[in-house]
Write a protein that holds these residues in place. Structure first.
Motif, mmCIF file in Angstrom:
data_model
loop_
_atom_site.group_PDB
_atom_site.id
_atom_site.type_symbol
_atom_site.label_atom_id
_atom_site.label_comp_id
_atom_site.label_asym_id
_atom_site.label_seq_id
_atom_site.Cartn_x
_atom_site.Cartn_y
_atom_site.Cartn_z
ATOM 1 N N GLU A 110 1.039 -1.657 -0.409
ATOM 2 C CA GLU A 110 -0.152 0.071 -0.084
ATOM 3 C C GLU A 110 0.637 0.780 -0.049
ATOM 4 O O GLU A 110 0.697 2.559 -0.908
ATOM 5 C CB GLU A 110 -1.101 0.111 1.297
ATOM 6 C CG GLU A 110 -2.346 -1.293 0.943
ATOM 7 C CD GLU A 110 -1.668 -2.536 1.503
ATOM 8 O OE1 GLU A 110 -3.271 -2.637 1.729
ATOM 9 O OE2 GLU A 110 -0.796 -2.965 1.274
ATOM 10 N N SER A 113 2.349 1.514 -3.631
ATOM 11 C CA SER A 113 2.227 2.217 -5.057
ATOM 12 C C SER A 113 1.062 3.575 -4.462
ATOM 13 O O SER A 113 0.454 4.141 -5.437
ATOM 14 C CB SER A 113 0.650 1.194 -4.628
ATOM 15 O OG SER A 113 -0.721 1.063 -3.597
ATOM 16 N N GLN A 120 -0.991 -3.018 -6.632
ATOM 17 C CA GLN A 120 -0.703 -3.676 -4.880
ATOM 18 C C GLN A 120 -0.340 -5.330 -5.346
ATOM 19 O O GLN A 120 0.311 -5.807 -4.531
ATOM 20 C CB GLN A 120 -1.488 -3.879 -4.837
ATOM 21 C CG GLN A 120 -1.732 -1.949 -3.697
ATOM 22 C CD GLN A 120 -2.485 -1.281 -2.436
ATOM 23 O OE1 GLN A 120 -3.406 -2.749 -1.746
ATOM 24 N NE2 GLN A 120 -3.259 -0.443 -2.784
#
Length: 345
Positions: A110, A113, A120
């Motif tokens: 997370e 990204s 992810q």
């Protein structure tokens, strides 16, 4: 007593939950008489990560890391992070056919990204492959264990966290904390995109909203929310004073895997307001008297304002580093077939 090698790419001068957890666990292990050898970026040539200068990336090859571990001849190896040092240590363990444990501290997919256009799903495949090569992967909470199990992670075992009760404790509150109006809604942590701070900063709340911490987004957020007091990073007794003055501790993150700062706030007598997500939901489960969880963060803040300092402190001090370290040690022993398969909080 055991000889334990702990490998981590997250280390001082970083200020985060990973480093604090390792610091306290290592101190307790040494108090118990175990010999600890650290493999950390400061031991090698390193460079600051762009936009995160306190994060140092070790510029080192496999042979250098292998020589360091070989020289110590550890009984156990624990790999805390999925960075360069972690990958080299993983390779060493696999080559030597030595069992090892890892720990899942950070939602790396997370976080990456959020900054780069990388799916992810791809990042989770890489992280899952890294951890599944070990014999134990430690996670801090039950909800994270369930989530990672659904994503295909194996050999998950619990490793909770503790609190320095001598440092973080309630104190007499002043009428105007640090010269500002009450109630004081406080958030502590890195000022960066993954912490979801705007969700707190934009709230219409009485009194004062204050942020303790530093990071790449501080200047931008301070300009966007001029009504919020940003005081920078604080440490030790000074940090404890900020917690102790808070009427409510606000934890807006949706991505943290635990939230050590929640325990620090609770032990200081500050009820917690947060989203009902992994970390705060696990800590406050069955202890609604210590804070409030709500998808409406403003509602959680106002409800937490009705809770008592005494109830917050009582729950916060139920987490100890002695208990957390016993879990850690049991997990590294279990990874090596030397401890029973017991589950604990």
């Amino acid at each position: 007593m055991a000889k334990i090698t702990i490998v981590t790419d997250a280390w001082h001068p970083q200020v985060n939950g990973v480093v604090r957890s390792l610091d306290n666990t290592i101190a307790e292990l040494r108090r118990l008489g175990h010999e600890i050898m650290l493999v950390t970026p400061d031991k090698f040539r390193n460079l600051p990560l762009p936009s995160y200068p306190e994060i140092r990336i070790a510029l080192v090859g496999y042979r250098t890391v292998a020589r360091a571990i070989d020289g110590f001849q550890p009984s156990f190896v624990h790999i805390a992070t999925e960075g360069p040092l972690g990958f080299w240590a993983r390779r060493w363990c696999l080559k030597k056919k030595m069992p090892f444990s890892t720990s899942y501290h950070t939602r790396f997919p997370e976080y990456v990204s959020a900054r780069l256009p990388i799916p992810q799903s791809l990042l989770y495949r890489l992280v899952r492959r890294f951890h599944n090569a070990g014999n134990v992967c430690m996670v801090a909470t039950a909800s994270l264990e369930r989530e990672l199990t659904e994503k295909g992670f194996r050999n998950l075992r619990r490793w909770s966290r503790g609190i320095d009760q001598s440092l973080f404790s309630p104190k007499a509150r002043t009428e105007k904390p640090f010269g500002h109006a009450r109630p004081l809604f406080l958030s502590v942590g890195r000022v960066a995109v993954e912490k979801n701070l705007p969700a707190f900063l934009a709230l219409d709340l009485p009194g004062t909203k204050m942020v303790v911490g530093d990071g790449p987004d501080r200047e931008k957020l301070a300009a966007a929310f001029p009504d919020v007091v940003f005081v920078g990073a604080k440490f030790g007794e000074e940090l404890a004073d900020y917690y102790a003055e808070a009427d409510v501790f606000v934890f807006p993150s949706r991505t943290d895997t635990f939230g050590n700062v929640i325990l620090e706030a609770l032990a200081s007598g500050a009820p917690v307001a947060a989203y009902p997500v992994t970390g705060p939901a696990d800590i406050l489960e069955g202890h609604g008297e210590a804070g409030a969880l709500n998808e409406d963060l403003r509602a959680a803040c106002l409800e937490a304002l009705t809770k008592t300092s005494e109830d917050a402190r009582r729950h916060g001090t139920s987490f100890t580093w002695e208990a957390a370290t016993a879990q850690f040690l049991g997990n590294v022993m279990y990874a090596n077939g030397m401890a029973p398969n017991t589950k604990c909080r």
